[in-house]
Design a protein around this motif. Structure first.
Motif, mmCIF file in Angstrom:
data_model
loop_
_atom_site.group_PDB
_atom_site.id
_atom_site.type_symbol
_atom_site.label_atom_id
_atom_site.label_comp_id
_atom_site.label_asym_id
_atom_site.label_seq_id
_atom_site.Cartn_x
_atom_site.Cartn_y
_atom_site.Cartn_z
ATOM 1 N N ASN A 1 5.335 -9.224 -5.457
ATOM 2 C CA ASN A 1 3.786 -9.669 -5.623
ATOM 3 C C ASN A 1 3.082 -7.944 -5.766
ATOM 4 O O ASN A 1 2.363 -7.863 -6.275
ATOM 5 C CB ASN A 1 3.432 -10.632 -4.026
ATOM 6 N N ALA A 2 3.989 -6.783 -5.260
ATOM 7 C CA ALA A 2 3.000 -6.183 -5.746
ATOM 8 C C ALA A 2 3.599 -5.231 -6.516
ATOM 9 O O ALA A 2 3.022 -4.512 -7.465
ATOM 10 C CB ALA A 2 3.128 -5.173 -3.817
ATOM 11 N N VAL B 1 4.667 1.283 -5.267
ATOM 12 C CA VAL B 1 4.319 0.146 -3.873
ATOM 13 C C VAL B 1 5.100 1.398 -2.391
ATOM 14 O O VAL B 1 5.717 1.945 -3.028
ATOM 15 C CB VAL B 1 5.219 -0.396 -4.780
ATOM 16 N N GLN B 2 4.635 0.960 -1.098
ATOM 17 C CA GLN B 2 5.222 1.668 -0.566
ATOM 18 C C GLN B 2 5.701 -0.050 0.134
ATOM 19 O O GLN B 2 5.014 -0.311 1.070
ATOM 20 C CB GLN B 2 3.963 2.141 0.716
ATOM 21 N N LEU B 3 6.537 0.831 1.194
ATOM 22 C CA LEU B 3 7.340 -0.536 1.837
ATOM 23 C C LEU B 3 7.297 0.611 3.390
ATOM 24 O O LEU B 3 8.379 1.413 3.508
ATOM 25 C CB LEU B 3 8.065 -0.962 1.600
ATOM 26 N N ILE B 4 6.574 0.320 4.371
ATOM 27 C CA ILE B 4 6.902 1.214 5.424
ATOM 28 C C ILE B 4 7.018 -0.055 6.979
ATOM 29 O O ILE B 4 6.609 -0.902 6.632
ATOM 30 C CB ILE B 4 4.960 2.082 6.268
ATOM 31 N N MET B 5 7.810 0.881 7.204
ATOM 32 C CA MET B 5 7.777 -1.001 9.151
ATOM 33 C C MET B 5 8.163 0.250 10.265
ATOM 34 O O MET B 5 8.638 1.597 10.014
ATOM 35 C CB MET B 5 9.704 -0.864 8.902
ATOM 36 N N GLN B 6 7.659 0.399 10.790
ATOM 37 C CA GLN B 6 7.078 1.030 12.744
ATOM 38 C C GLN B 6 7.066 -0.551 13.672
ATOM 39 O O GLN B 6 6.595 -1.719 13.332
ATOM 40 C CB GLN B 6 6.586 2.067 12.188
ATOM 41 N N ILE C 1 1.916 -1.550 0.767
ATOM 42 C CA ILE C 1 0.450 -0.509 -0.202
ATOM 43 C C ILE C 1 0.725 -0.558 -1.333
ATOM 44 O O ILE C 1 2.229 -0.040 -2.074
ATOM 45 C CB ILE C 1 0.162 0.308 1.174
ATOM 46 N N ASP C 2 0.009 -0.906 -2.590
ATOM 47 C CA ASP C 2 0.196 -0.485 -3.961
ATOM 48 C C ASP C 2 -1.193 -0.643 -3.637
ATOM 49 O O ASP C 2 -2.282 -0.182 -3.084
ATOM 50 C CB ASP C 2 0.700 -2.480 -4.655
ATOM 51 N N ASN C 3 -1.275 0.503 -5.527
ATOM 52 C CA ASN C 3 -2.289 0.840 -5.829
ATOM 53 C C ASN C 3 -3.115 -0.136 -7.171
ATOM 54 O O ASN C 3 -3.823 0.839 -8.540
ATOM 55 C CB ASN C 3 -2.007 1.824 -5.797
#
Length: 464
Positions: free
Chosen positions: A369-370, A380-385, A396-398
């Protein structure tokens, strides 16, 4: 107003029934005891008067026949002197008597009743008087044979003491017994409903996809038909889910194969020299087939999630490993799209308890989707924490983002935020369903850079 549990309803209904029955019975018993006590005390007065009459008749008291003889007054001890002398309370000061001769002259009396006047025309009956600061219950006996009038009285406060004692004897057991009875009723109801609690535990601990029937040892006769009906319904549900899984697999096989074959033929046709119009038409057809293939994959994923079969058994999942597999799967698409993709994980391993296939579908649809909503060369960023025992996934996308007032509606199936591309038709519905399987929350937020969208999924109960 919150609804009462079945246990609470039974407890309060039983207590209400007991109160409705015991209180009227207690009041009836109290009034009945008062009546019997009054009759008993009145009978004692009458008996005392007749006993005194018999004693006078047979003893032949000369004092009653000598007019010059004054009134013989019997001394009465006061309460304090009485208790000091007798070491107990004898109620001597609260009872008394009078004896009158044929001329209605008082000949014999106790000190506490010596000043109570005789009515002008005495009649044998019970009467109430207020005398010397006390109420008195007096019985008058007219003996025409012996020509005497005998009056025996008892103070009302003495009778009230007896009534109070009766009230305590009848009221205290109910006053203290009803709370104790309520506790015992609560214990009995809780113990009686214990089979329902065992049934709840059996259902809660039942593994998904299990065909093992529920067994309750020593189940009550009323509960056994419910258990049998539940086992029947669970068996039917498992059959329906099995048919759903088979249908999904059959549809996947039947649709993927012809689509792949058609795409190969289109690639071959486009490789041959063609007029510009035919080349453009084939390119458009190829793009349409690619969108159709993706839409079919989304529909199949959603169907599997709705049937609860996509993930199989729950278990400990390494979320980073799942993310790497999804990224490898989408690598060709990422390379062709010209989108800059970045993956960041703050830990080497993020373990969660859940369904691997559902988590893979969640990540895949978030990333796709992003990608479809960022411009050429976008990011497009994929962040896991992990944060305080919660695993957080952020994509997150711009791109253009979604206005805040429209974010609540994008989870509806087949909703499209824009007319271009594939839109958010099914992707976020799949994400939402996968999140529900893990009791996770989803938030649509503004991207940190100011433009774009940040999708935040928080999965509780992360394992170490």
């Amino acid at each position: 107003m919150s609804r009462l549990s079945l246990r609470g309803r039974l407890r309060w209904m039983i207590i209400a029934v007991l109160v409705a029955v015991l209180l009227p019975l207690g009041l009836y018993s109290y009034h009945r005891a008062l009546k019997e006590t009054r009759e008993l005390l009145d009978g004692r007065l009458a008996q005392s008067a007749r006993t005194l009459d018999v004693l006078i008749r047979h003893s032949g008291l000369d004092a009653l026949r000598k007019p010059e003889q004054g009134t013989l007054v019997v001394p009465i001890l006061g309460r304090e002197a009485e208790e000091q002398l007798m070491h107990t309370r004898t109620y001597e000061a609260e009872v008394g008597y009078q004896v009158f001769d044929m001329h209605n002259r008082m000949r014999l009396a106790t000190a506490n009743l010596a000043q109570l006047p005789l009515p002008p025309t005495p009649v044998s009956k019970f009467e109430n008087y207020f005398f010397d600061g006390y109420g008195w219950r007096v019985f008058t006996l007219v003996d025409d044979v012996n020509n005497v009038v005998i009056r025996v009285g008892e103070r009302d406060d003495s009778r009230r003491d007896i009534n109070h004692a009766l009230w305590l004897d009848l009221g205290l057991p109910q006053l203290f017994g009803l709370p104790l009875l309520a506790l015992l009723v609560g214990w009995a109801v809780r113990r009686g409903l214990r089979p329902l609690e065992r049934l709840r535990q059996a259902l809660a601990s039942r593994a998904p996809g299990s065909r093992q029937p529920i067994q309750l040892t020593h189940a009550p006769q009323e509960l056994q038909p419910v258990v049998d009906a539940l086992n029947t319904q669970l068996e039917r549900l498992e059959d329906a889910l099995e048919r759903e899984r088979r249908f999904s697999a059959d549809v996947a096989h039947e649709l993927r194969t012809p689509l792949a074959s058609t795409m190969i033929h289109l690639d071959g046709a486009m490789a041959a020299p063609l007029p510009p119009d035919a080349q453009a038409a084939l390119t458009s057809a190829q793009s349409g087939l690619a969108r159709l293939a993706r839409r079919i994959e989304q529909l199949l994923a959603l169907a599997r999630l709705e049937a609860g079969a996509a993930a199989g058994q729950r278990g400990e999942i390494d979320l980073i490993a799942v993310a790497m597999n999804v990224i490898d799967e989408l690598a060709p698409l990422l390379g062709e799209s010209g989108v800059e993709f970045d993956f960041a994980a703050h830990d080497d391993s993020l373990k969660v308890y859940g369904y691997e296939a559902a988590l893979a579908a969640l990540l895949r649809n978030l990333i796709e989707n992003a990608m479809h909503h960022v411009p050429l060369g976008g990011q497009v960023q994929l962040i896991m924490q992990r944060t305080q025992g919660t695993t957080v996934i952020e994509v997150i996308d711009n791109g253009p983002g979604i206005p805040p007032e429209r974010r609540a509606s994008v989870f509806a199936r087949f909703h499209r935020e824009s007319s271009g591309g594939d839109g958010y038709g099914l992707g976020l519905s799949i994400v939402q369903r996968a999140a529900q399987l893990h009791n996770a929350s989803i938030e649509l937020l503004d991207a940190p850079a100011g433009s774009g969208l940040r999708v935040r999924v928080a999965i509780p109960g992360a394992t170490s």
